[in-house]
Design a protein around this motif. Sequence first.
Motif, PDB file in Angstrom:
ATOM      1  N   LEU A 106       0.833  -1.206   0.000  1.00 41.33           N
ATOM      2  CA  LEU A 106       0.000   0.000   0.000  1.00 41.33           C
ATOM      3  C   LEU A 106       0.866   1.253   0.000  1.00 41.33           C
ATOM      4  O   LEU A 106       0.598   2.205  -0.745  1.00 41.33           O
ATOM      5  N   ALA A 107       1.927   1.251   0.811  1.00 38.40           N
ATOM      6  CA  ALA A 107       2.834   2.407   0.867  1.00 38.40           C
ATOM      7  C   ALA A 107       3.510   2.627  -0.487  1.00 38.40           C
ATOM      8  O   ALA A 107       3.626   3.773  -0.948  1.00 38.40           O
ATOM      9  N   VAL A 108       3.939   1.546  -1.136  1.00 33.87           N
ATOM     10  CA  VAL A 108       4.570   1.670  -2.458  1.00 33.87           C
ATOM     11  C   VAL A 108       3.560   2.219  -3.464  1.00 33.87           C
ATOM     12  O   VAL A 108       3.897   3.109  -4.264  1.00 33.87           O
ATOM     13  N   CYS A 109       2.315   1.725  -3.420  1.00 32.36           N
ATOM     14  CA  CYS A 109       1.278   2.214  -4.345  1.00 32.36           C
ATOM     15  C   CYS A 109       0.995   3.701  -4.128  1.00 32.36           C
ATOM     16  O   CYS A 109       0.884   4.467  -5.093  1.00 32.36           O
ATOM     17  N   ILE A 110       0.881   4.108  -2.883  1.00 32.27           N
ATOM     18  CA  ILE A 110       0.625   5.526  -2.585  1.00 32.27           C
ATOM     19  C   ILE A 110       1.796   6.381  -3.042  1.00 32.27           C
ATOM     20  O   ILE A 110       1.605   7.438  -3.665  1.00 32.27           O
TER      21      ILE A 110
END
Length: 166
Positions: A106-110
């Motif tokens: 999720l952090a990478v996607c954001i």
Amino acid sequence: RTLKNVNQMVRRSTLEFKRSVKACALVDVLLETIESGNTLSFDYVLLVIVASVLAALGLLSNSSVIIVASMLVSPIMGPLLAITFGLVCGQWNMVKKGLFNELVSLAVCIFMGIISGLIAAPFHEQLSFPTSEMVLRGNWNNFVVGIFVALLSGVGVALSVSGQNT
């Protein structure tokens, strides 16, 4: 008579033993398959980045086909499957690892979304923001429908992994 009963008991016990060994072997294969999809590796992170960039390009170019392609490339279902399987089977280490990997994803996607937005921002006039795909993703009704689609997709993935129907 007793010899016949003993033979039947031995046969039944042998069949039950074979079934339990086969079941254990299948569970081991299933655990191994789920664990392999729940590994935070260079390839995993790179696939998340590629999927994020594809999703951004799909939103920017107003293409649902590219957005669906990003979903097909994304490995994020692996940690979700590990979380679900871990909860059902009481494998708490698998649940923790799945949650961690999902949060990293999720952090990478954001982060990739922010980078994509910063790159695309100077071209907002030419790209005519927001595109209809962006508007559709922000609509509450589509969000609720998306939850059901995600749940059904999760069931499909679980069935394909557990039934070896991939």
